[in-house]
Design a protein around this motif. Structure first.
Motif, PDB file in Angstrom:
ATOM      1  N   GLN A  34       0.811  -1.213   0.000  1.00 51.58           N
ATOM      2  CA  GLN A  34       0.000   0.000   0.000  1.00 51.58           C
ATOM      3  C   GLN A  34       0.846   1.266   0.000  1.00 51.58           C
ATOM      4  O   GLN A  34       0.400   2.310  -0.467  1.00 51.58           O
ATOM      5  CB  GLN A  34      -0.950   0.005   1.206  1.00 51.58           C
ATOM      6  CG  GLN A  34      -1.953  -1.118   1.192  1.00 51.58           C
ATOM      7  CD  GLN A  34      -2.881  -1.076   0.000  1.00 51.58           C
ATOM      8  OE1 GLN A  34      -3.250  -0.014  -0.485  1.00 51.58           O
ATOM      9  NE2 GLN A  34      -3.242  -2.238  -0.499  1.00 51.58           N
ATOM     10  N   PHE A  38       1.515   4.166  -7.092  1.00 50.63           N
ATOM     11  CA  PHE A  38       0.448   3.519  -7.859  1.00 50.63           C
ATOM     12  C   PHE A  38       0.990   2.665  -8.998  1.00 50.63           C
ATOM     13  O   PHE A  38       0.573   1.529  -9.189  1.00 50.63           O
ATOM     14  CB  PHE A  38      -0.508   4.594  -8.381  1.00 50.63           C
ATOM     15  CG  PHE A  38      -1.637   4.045  -9.185  1.00 50.63           C
ATOM     16  CD1 PHE A  38      -2.662   3.375  -8.558  1.00 50.63           C
ATOM     17  CD2 PHE A  38      -1.664   4.193 -10.555  1.00 50.63           C
ATOM     18  CE1 PHE A  38      -3.722   2.859  -9.292  1.00 50.63           C
ATOM     19  CE2 PHE A  38      -2.702   3.685 -11.295  1.00 50.63           C
ATOM     20  CZ  PHE A  38      -3.746   3.019 -10.661  1.00 50.63           C
ATOM     21  N   TRP A  39       1.922   3.210  -9.765  1.00 50.97           N
ATOM     22  CA  TRP A  39       2.419   2.477 -10.932  1.00 50.97           C
ATOM     23  C   TRP A  39       3.141   1.193 -10.525  1.00 50.97           C
ATOM     24  O   TRP A  39       3.064   0.192 -11.234  1.00 50.97           O
ATOM     25  CB  TRP A  39       3.317   3.372 -11.793  1.00 50.97           C
ATOM     26  CG  TRP A  39       4.596   3.790 -11.152  1.00 50.97           C
ATOM     27  CD1 TRP A  39       4.811   4.908 -10.393  1.00 50.97           C
ATOM     28  CD2 TRP A  39       5.836   3.101 -11.184  1.00 50.97           C
ATOM     29  NE1 TRP A  39       6.107   4.939  -9.959  1.00 50.97           N
ATOM     30  CE2 TRP A  39       6.774   3.842 -10.436  1.00 50.97           C
ATOM     31  CE3 TRP A  39       6.272   1.920 -11.777  1.00 50.97           C
ATOM     32  CZ2 TRP A  39       8.087   3.443 -10.265  1.00 50.97           C
ATOM     33  CZ3 TRP A  39       7.585   1.529 -11.609  1.00 50.97           C
ATOM     34  CH2 TRP A  39       8.471   2.286 -10.862  1.00 50.97           C
ATOM     35  N   ARG A  41       2.387  -0.633  -7.907  1.00 53.15           N
ATOM     36  CA  ARG A  41       1.339  -1.569  -7.519  1.00 53.15           C
ATOM     37  C   ARG A  41       0.696  -2.202  -8.746  1.00 53.15           C
ATOM     38  O   ARG A  41       0.410  -3.399  -8.759  1.00 53.15           O
ATOM     39  CB  ARG A  41       0.296  -0.878  -6.653  1.00 53.15           C
ATOM     40  CG  ARG A  41       0.857  -0.513  -5.278  1.00 53.15           C
ATOM     41  CD  ARG A  41      -0.199  -0.014  -4.363  1.00 53.15           C
ATOM     42  NE  ARG A  41      -0.501   1.373  -4.701  1.00 53.15           N
ATOM     43  CZ  ARG A  41      -1.471   2.084  -4.172  1.00 53.15           C
ATOM     44  NH1 ARG A  41      -2.273   1.552  -3.281  1.00 53.15           N
ATOM     45  NH2 ARG A  41      -1.666   3.331  -4.521  1.00 53.15           N
ATOM     46  N   ILE A  42       0.482  -1.407  -9.778  1.00 53.27           N
ATOM     47  CA  ILE A  42      -0.095  -1.930 -11.014  1.00 53.27           C
ATOM     48  C   ILE A  42       0.818  -3.001 -11.614  1.00 53.27           C
ATOM     49  O   ILE A  42       0.361  -4.053 -12.062  1.00 53.27           O
ATOM     50  CB  ILE A  42      -0.347  -0.795 -12.044  1.00 53.27           C
ATOM     51  CG1 ILE A  42      -1.406   0.167 -11.517  1.00 53.27           C
ATOM     52  CG2 ILE A  42      -0.725  -1.357 -13.403  1.00 53.27           C
ATOM     53  CD1 ILE A  42      -2.776  -0.458 -11.314  1.00 53.27           C
TER      54      ILE A  42
END
Length: 80
Positions: A34, A38-39, A41-42
């Motif tokens: 977490q 973001f990228w 995690r993708i």
């Protein structure tokens, strides 16, 4: 948490839906996951999905027929 990279690509392709769901739950509940951008995690989520599923679920023409996929407009047929 076990890294998603611990399994080879061929092992990942043989995962059952239950195993994929367990991996997703582990990612979703991992505080380190977490904290990542973001990228990243993708990318990690993408590694969980077997290549066959990407081939089945993604349109081969990508944006060319975007309006068809989003709004139901007529498809632009590829000329091959």
């Amino acid at each position: 948490m076990t890294s998603l990279n611990d399994r080879s690509q061929s092992d990942t392709n043989e995962l059952s839906i239950e195993e994929l769901n367990a991996k997703w739950d582990a990612l979703e509940n991992d505080p380190e996951f977490q904290k990542k951008p973001f990228w990243q995690r993708i990318v990690e989520i993408g590694k969980v999905v077997p290549a066959e599923e990407w081939d089945k679920q993604l349109p081969r023409d990508f944006a060319r027929n975007g309006e068809h996929y989003m709004y139901g407009a007529p498809r632009d047929d590829e000329e091959e």
